[in-house]
Motif scaffolding. Structure first.
Motif, mmCIF file in Angstrom:
data_model
loop_
_atom_site.group_PDB
_atom_site.id
_atom_site.type_symbol
_atom_site.label_atom_id
_atom_site.label_comp_id
_atom_site.label_asym_id
_atom_site.label_seq_id
_atom_site.Cartn_x
_atom_site.Cartn_y
_atom_site.Cartn_z
ATOM 1 N N VAL A 21 0.919 -1.337 -0.182
ATOM 2 C CA VAL A 21 0.406 -0.029 -0.118
ATOM 3 C C VAL A 21 0.754 0.614 0.064
ATOM 4 O O VAL A 21 1.802 1.209 0.594
ATOM 5 N N ALA A 62 -4.015 7.856 -2.485
ATOM 6 C CA ALA A 62 -3.805 6.077 -1.903
ATOM 7 C C ALA A 62 -3.892 4.850 -3.267
ATOM 8 O O ALA A 62 -4.542 5.377 -4.099
ATOM 9 N N TRP A 63 -3.326 3.399 -3.034
ATOM 10 C CA TRP A 63 -2.957 3.204 -3.933
ATOM 11 C C TRP A 63 -2.260 2.106 -3.267
ATOM 12 O O TRP A 63 -1.638 1.625 -2.041
ATOM 13 N N SER A 64 -3.255 0.296 -3.854
ATOM 14 C CA SER A 64 -2.764 -0.200 -3.495
ATOM 15 C C SER A 64 -2.368 -1.742 -4.328
ATOM 16 O O SER A 64 -3.265 -0.778 -5.898
#
Length: 269
Positions: A21, A62-64
């Protein structure tokens, strides 16, 4: 000035991790001195999450990334129109009171040597003159020299050895300013540092100090100047870790390494 950015960060893991993440502070700030014309951030095999503007006015995304994964590529490309405001941050919307930036961190704590350096600057002048004196003092005391420090080097350690990079010089300026009860914060961004149009690596950091008559004013001890049209401002924080353009956590035992390719070029108007 029109500046184009091509910024690629490649993360590698010694063995596949179960997932990653990330939190990005990779969007140019909105203020009178810069206007984003085109901007795109992508993450290989990444799922884009939520985004918000924090109290300091920075855009956070946000990135996952689902595993197993051994490599991740973060790509930033875009064009920003900049103008010279002689270092003054005008038109930037934020909610955090300047006094919050009087807080010290591990990287910016003033030891006896930093305290003595700060105390050597007279406080009888106006705030702008004091700020310029503090920045010049850092430039003279910590010479810019790559490869002499690391990501966790503190301002005190950099001053002790008399060498460092822009991160160390910025940390030292924050320590000196806060010692004078001047709110100060770390700024991460990009710099177009040549006048011949050549591309080059240009990740950069500088400080902003709060002056009651002017608001936030930028100072770059690495280049002995205030930010102008050659700078692209991304985000702010109490120190480099707090203002990092990319923060992340990996789930797994693989050791992480990274390679960065970054070019900032001047475009035709």
């Amino acid at each position: 000035m029109l500046l184009t950015v091509d910024h690629v960060t490649l993360y590698r893991y010694s063995q596949p991790v179960r997932g990653v993440v990330q939190s990005h502070r990779l969007t140019p700030s909105k203020f009178d001195g810069q206007r984003t014309l085109k901007w795109e951030v992508s993450v290989s095999d990444g799922l884009r999450g939520g985004s918000f503007i924090d109290g300091a006015g920075d855009q956070i995304h946000a990135w996952s990334i689902r595993g197993p994964v051994s490599e991740i590529t973060v790509t930033v490309r875009g064009t920003v129109e900049t103008s010279d405001l002689i270092g003054v941050l005008r038109g930037h919307k934020e909610k955090v009171p300047p006094q919050c930036y009087l807080a010290s961190t591990t990287a910016t704590t003033a030891d006896l040597a930093l305290a003595d350096l700060s105390d050597s600057v007279e406080t009888s002048g106006n705030g702008l003159a004091i700020a310029h004196d503090l920045s010049a003092l850092v430039s003279d005391s910590i010479l810019y020299c790559t490869g002499t420090t690391h990501a966790m080097t503190t301002a005190a350690e950099a001053l002790a050895q008399g060498q460092g990079v822009c991160q160390d010089q910025t940390h030292a300026l924050l320590a000196l300013a806060r010692r004078k009860n001047i709110p100060a914060r770390y700024i991460s961004g990009y710099l177009h540092s040549t006048q011949d149009g050549a591309s080059h690596e240009a990740a950069h950091a500088w400080a902003e100090l709060w002056l009651p008559d002017l608001g936030w004013v930028g100072f770059d001890p690495a280049n002995r100047c205030s930010p102008d049209e050659n700078y692209i401002r991304l985000g702010s924080g109490l120190d480099a870790m707090d203002a990092a353009p990319i923060k992340g956590t990996a789930r797994g035992q693989g050791a992480e390494s990274l390679d960065v390719r970054l070019e900032v070029q001047q475009s035709e108007q």
